[in-house]
Every structure is written in structure tokens, then in C-alpha cells.
Write a protein that holds these residues in place. Structure first.
Motif, PDB file in Angstrom:
ATOM      1  N   GLY B 193       0.840  -1.191   0.000  1.00 55.85           N
ATOM      2  CA  GLY B 193       0.000   0.000   0.000  1.00 55.85           C
ATOM      3  C   GLY B 193       0.876   1.243   0.000  1.00 55.85           C
ATOM      4  N   THR B 351      -3.046  -8.320   2.339  1.00 52.62           N
ATOM      5  CA  THR B 351      -2.749  -6.890   2.383  1.00 52.62           C
ATOM      6  C   THR B 351      -2.659  -6.404   0.946  1.00 52.62           C
ATOM      7  N   SER B 357      -5.975   0.787   4.965  1.00 50.77           N
ATOM      8  CA  SER B 357      -5.027   0.404   6.003  1.00 50.77           C
ATOM      9  C   SER B 357      -4.990   1.467   7.085  1.00 50.77           C
ATOM     10  N   TYR B 373      -4.936  -4.149   7.515  1.00 48.72           N
ATOM     11  CA  TYR B 373      -5.483  -3.948   6.176  1.00 48.72           C
ATOM     12  C   TYR B 373      -6.848  -4.615   6.102  1.00 48.72           C
TER      13      TYR B 373
END
Lengths: 66, 495
Positions: B193, B351, B357, B373
Motif C-alpha cells: 500500500g 494486504t 489500512s 489492512y
């Protein structure tokens, strides 16, 4: 059975603790393996073998003859 | 005892691929008490070795080759396996149950496990075939790159994923100048992310990596068959004699073409690799495990292929049990780790960049934290917890939250194996405790009543469990905590 561990190889995944919580633990500060039972009793040996098998860092060694 | 895919118990188990997944199959069939013949075929020389250290300790020169062995020679011997190292499989005849080998020989099987892994992609435009331009997948690759780094000069890393980012960190540790190029905006961004990947980018930059994100490589320049530089898509030329191409891997299935074993097509199936049922069965008497295998995931209705070390070992174990008709062990949540500089990164569960998140312990600014997440809620925060990433420097206290062991007993006395993954006070707190989780643990109400199915603001913690419960279940735990489990089903938040 005798167990030895290589701390430097341990990645802290904790799989051994899930499989054999009587034999292995993890250090609180960094998750590295702690060997509770270097010579596990008979009823823990199967779990110890399994832990060595699943360790993603191949850090657990089982010595059967000891 | 009947095994799906095998009418009778097998007498000869053949495993093609002698890395983590293949070895796990061999160990599991022996652990199950199988006394028949086991053959392990591998295209690389020597005993099975571990790959994660290739881009870490081995590349850095901290470990030598013998430390990478998955099992000591005498332990491997005990498995009583017919080992065929240095022998690639070239074909499969499922009718006669025969594997063809590169040396012209054949080997017949009752049960076959395909564990040939994946091969690093090296497109011609990125200098395939040039000296000085290489991938990093095998021990030979790693030793070659180590030699190149020792000779000095700049390293250009193409692709800032696991392998590329780890190699870049090792090279900087050796004092080698590094340029790392990736068309994505941040390193490892698809799994980490944006926020966490930004932190990682900062570490690479601080360590002196010339990080070029959002730009690709047009071509590798050569002089007399030897790489001398790379041309980036923005026109920049970076001169270098060492190019590491780390742009991903594809399952090693070429030897299976025309065999009748179903192979995934990215367009049609969304995934490449050997298409398997949820237990790894690919065809009659044929199983697959590890990076090469795409197991059907009933939860999503799609085939899924992973490339992580723990998954390979677990699938190998599961197949080893299943092909003998034994019940395979329950899978763990997906797990991976990565070491870069002094950072240890660990991830459990699902994730990714497309998920919401939130940092729940530590802070990004410190570079030591745990983030959860999940599905995005109306407030932009995760309202499920499907995965956890922890990053810590050495000696970081927040890492302990990833490992805190919790013994939990259900109301009927069964032990639930789990571990505290993260405290989520920050998510739930100040947001009215609205955050919900798929599997969770929360404080019991003061009067001892079962907890409501939402987290208390102060003491919520998450568990990622080894198994998922089909139905929501309230369970008791310690005096002040209760456990409930429910499937990961996203529901809209009530305002």
C-alpha cells in the motif's frame, strides 16, 4: 530426540509456536524463537518434527538419535 | 482409506522439483508412515536449498552455500528418497503415468507431485543473454551477482519488488552504488500500500539508493555482448556493467504442455500455473504444490497462486498428506517477511494497495509500526481486518504485539490456536468503536455478558487464526477478554 535451533536464521514467523507451543516460544522483544524443550518428551516429539518441517527459515533441526 | 485421484494407495511417489515445496512433500509422506518408493527430481545440482537467503545473507557474503541447505545431508539421507539432482523433467504422459527426463530416461509414478516452482522473467528488451544482465532466482544466480558486486561499479536494479529491494539493500550495505527503477510509483507498493511503501522508499533513499519510480526501462545497452547501461523510458541513460532484472517470475510449466494437465491462462483464468482443486489435485494421480500451483479458492471462486516461502512448505505438506488419503493440515494465513537494511517486515493475511489500512501501533514516522489492512469503510478506515503488516527495526517493542501468544479456549473446551496480531485502539477509539473485524477479540462487558460484535475503544486486539469459522461464534477466553469469530463478510457501517 534433541532439538537445536539457529537463531540467526529465524525470521520470527511463529509457525513453530503455533504447532508446538510446549516446545517453542518467541522472545517478546523481537519474535525470535526460544527453545523451551531441547529434549522434548515423547508426547511432544511429533509436534516438534512438524514445527521443523514448516519453519519457513529452516532454522529448527531435529536430531532423532540423541 | 481412499485418496482422491488415486484409486489405490500409491506405491511410488514422484516429486518433480526439489525446493521447499518438493521437500515438504517428501517429508510429509514419510511422516505419514509411507514406506514405498519416493523419487525426488530436481533440475539444480546438489541437495535442496533455501531461496529467501539468496537475496539476503548469501548475497551479502554473510553466509556460504552450505548454510542454505534445507536439511543437513544426514537428515536428508534419512528420508530414503531416490534423489535425481541436476535432472530436469522435460515431459509428462498422464496416460502411462510417466515423467520424461532431460537425460533421456523416464520415471513412472503412481502419484506425481509437480513442484517445479517458478522461473524469473528476463525479457529480451531487458538484456536477456547479455553478460552483466541477470536475474536472481537460483544459487548460481546469487553467486554470480555477488561476484559482480564485489568487482565494483554501479548496480542497476530493474523492479523494486521483494528481490530487487532486498538486493538493493544488500548492495548498499557493501558500498555499491545502486540505481533502482520501477514503473510503479513506490517500491513493493502493490503488497504494502502507499503509506508503508512510502516509508520503504524513504529508507532506500536515505541509504543512498538512486530510486527512480514511475519510470520503466526502455532497453539495456550492450557492447560486445556485455551490458554497459540502461535507457529509461524518460530518456535518461544510466551507465552500469551490472543489471539485476527483478520483474517477477512465471510458473515453470513448459514441460507440462500437451500433457493434459490443465494450465492456467492469465486472460481466461486470471492466473498462470497448474490449475488444481482446493487440495492441490490437478489430474488423476497428479498434484501440484508451491509457486507452480494455482489452487482453487472456494472463498473467491478463483484459482490463486502464491510465491511465498511458507505457502510452498504448507502446500507441500498438505499434498503429501492428501495423496496418501490422509487429512491435510489446516493452512495458516498467508505469511511473508522481508529484510531490508535494519528493517524487518512481516505480513500476515491479505494486504495490498487496493485495501484500506491503518497504523494501530507505533508510527510511520518512527519507522516502527503495525498496520492492519481490510475492506474500506465509509470513513476510509478498514472496517475488517484481513491482514497485518509489521515493520520494526531491531529491538523494536512494537514487534512484540505481532507475536504475543494467547491461549484461547472455546466454550466447549477446544483450544483455538491464535496469536495477537495487533491492538486496534487507534482505529476503534475516537471513531465510536465502529470498526468491525472478521476475527476478533474484545473486552468482555463488565457484567460478564458476551461482548457485542464490535470492538471496544480501549482494548481491542485482533487474532489471525489458523482456521476460519463458518458461522459467527462467541467464545470465552481470559477473565477480561472474549473471542468471537465470524467469516470475513463485509457489511456496511451504520452511521
Amino acid at each position: 530426540m534433541k532439538i537445536t535451533i539457529e537463531e540467526e536464521k529465524c525470521c520470527g514467523a511463529g509457525q513453530c509456536v503455533l504447532v508446538a507451543p510446549e516446545v517453542f516460544d518467541q522472545r517478546d522483544e523481537d519474535g525470535i524463537v526460544v527453545l523451551l524443550e531441547p529434549v522434548p518428551p515423547a508426547d511432544q516429539q511429533a509436534a516438534a518434527r512438524e514445527a521443523a518441517q514448516v519453519c519457513p527459515a529452516a532454522a529448527i533441526h531435529i536430531h532423532e538419535e540423541a | 482409506m481412499t485418496a482422491p485421484g488415486n484409486a489405490a494407495p500409491p506405491r511410488h511417489v514422484v516429486v518433480v522439483g526439489a525446493s521447499a515445496a518438493g521437500l515438504a512433500v517428501v517429508e510429509e509422506v514419510r511422516r505419514q508412515g509411507f514406506t514405498g518408493e519416493v523419487t525426488l527430481v530436481g533440475d539444480e545440482p546438489g541437495l535442496p536449498y533455501d531461496r529467501p537467503p539468496l537475496s539476503k545473507q548469501l548475497l551479502a557474503g554473510e553466509w556460504e552455500t552450505d548454510r542454505l541447505l534445507l536439511r543437513a545431508p544426514e537428515r536428508f539421507e534419512e528420508l530414503e528418497v531416490t534423489h535425481r539432482p541436476g535432472t530436469a523433467a522435460t515431459g509428462l504422459d498422464t496416460g502411462t503415468r510417466t515423467v520424461r527426463l532431460a537425460d533421456g530416461g523416464t520415471v513412472g509414478y503412481d502419484a506425481l507431485v509437480i513442484a517445479t516452482g517458478a522461473g524469473a522473467v528476463h525479457p529480451p528488451s531487458l538484456g536477456a543473454g547479455l553478460r552483466g544482465a541477470q536475474v536472481l532466482r537460483s544459487l548460481a544466480d546469487a553467486l554470480q551477482l555477488r561476484g559482480s558486486l564485489a568487482r565494483g561499479g554501479r548496480l542497476v536494479v530493474v523492479g523494486a519488488g521483494f528481490v530487487g529491494a532486498e538486493a538493493a539493500a544488500v548492495a548498499r550495505g557493501m558500498g555499491v552504488p545502486v540505481t533502482m527503477v520501477d514503473p510503479l510509483p513506490l517500491p513493493m507498493v502493490n503488497v504494502l500500500g502507499d503509506e508503508v511503501a512510502r516509508l520503504l522508499a524513504g529508507r532506500h533513499t536515505a541509504a543512498g539508493v538512486d530510486l527512480r519510480c514511475g519510470v520503466g526501462v526502455e532497453e539495456v545497452l550492450a557492447d560486445g555482448g556485455r551490458a554497459r547501461g540502461v535507457v529509461l523510458t524518460d530518456g535518461t541513460v544510466v551507465e552500469t556493467g551490472t543489471v539485476l532484472v527483478a520483474v517477477g517470475a512465471r510458473p515453470a510449466v513448459r514441460w507440462l504442455e500437451g500433457s493434459g494437465v490443465r494450465l492456467g491462462d492469465r486472460g481466461r483464468d486470471g492466473v498462470e500455473g497448474v490449475l488444481c482443486d482446493p487440495r492441490g489435485l490437478a489430474a488423476d494421480g497428479v498434484w501440484a504444490a508451491g509457486d507452480v500451483a494455482a489452487w482453487f479458492d472456494p472463498a473467491t471462486g478463483r484459482h490463486r497462486r502464491g510465491e511465498h516461502r511458507l505457502g510452498a512448505a504448507e502446500q507441500g505438506r498438505a499434498v503429501g498428506a492428501a495423496l496418501l488419503g490422509a487429512e491435510p493440515p489446516a493452512p495458516s494465513p498467508p505469511y511473508f517477511w522481508s529484510d531490508q537494511y535494519d528493517l524487518k517486515l512481516q505480513s500476515y493475511g491479505a494486504t495490498g494497495r487496493d485495501m484500506a489500512s491503518a497504523v494501530v501501533e507505533g508510527s510511520l514516522a518512527e519507522g516502527r509500526f503495525i498496520a492492519v489492512y481490510g475492506h474500506r469503510g465509509a470513513d476510509g478506515l478498514p472496517r475488517t481486518v484481513d491482514g497485518v503488516i509489521g515493520i520494526s527495526a531491531q529491538g523494536c517493542g512494537c514487534r512484540s504485539a505481532l507475536h504475543k501468544k494467547t491461549t484461547i479456549r472455546s466454550a466447549n473446551g477446544a483450544r483455538i490456536e491464535g496469536r495477537v496480531m495487533a491492538h486496534c485502539a487507534d482505529i476503534a477509539g475516537g471513531r465510536g468503536g465502529q470498526t468491525r473485524a472478521g476475527n476478533g477479540m474484545c473486552r468482555r462487558a463488565p457484567n460478564g455478558a458476551p461482548p457485542r460484535k464490535q470492538f471496544s475503544a480501549r482494548t481491542s486486539a485482533f487474532l489471525l487464526l489458523r482456521r476460519r469459522e463458518p458461522e459467527p461464534t462467541v467464545m470465552t477466553a481470559t477473565a477480561d477478554h472474549a473471542i468471537y469469530l465470524e467469516p470475513f463478510v463485509p457489511e456496511p457501517l451504520t452511521p
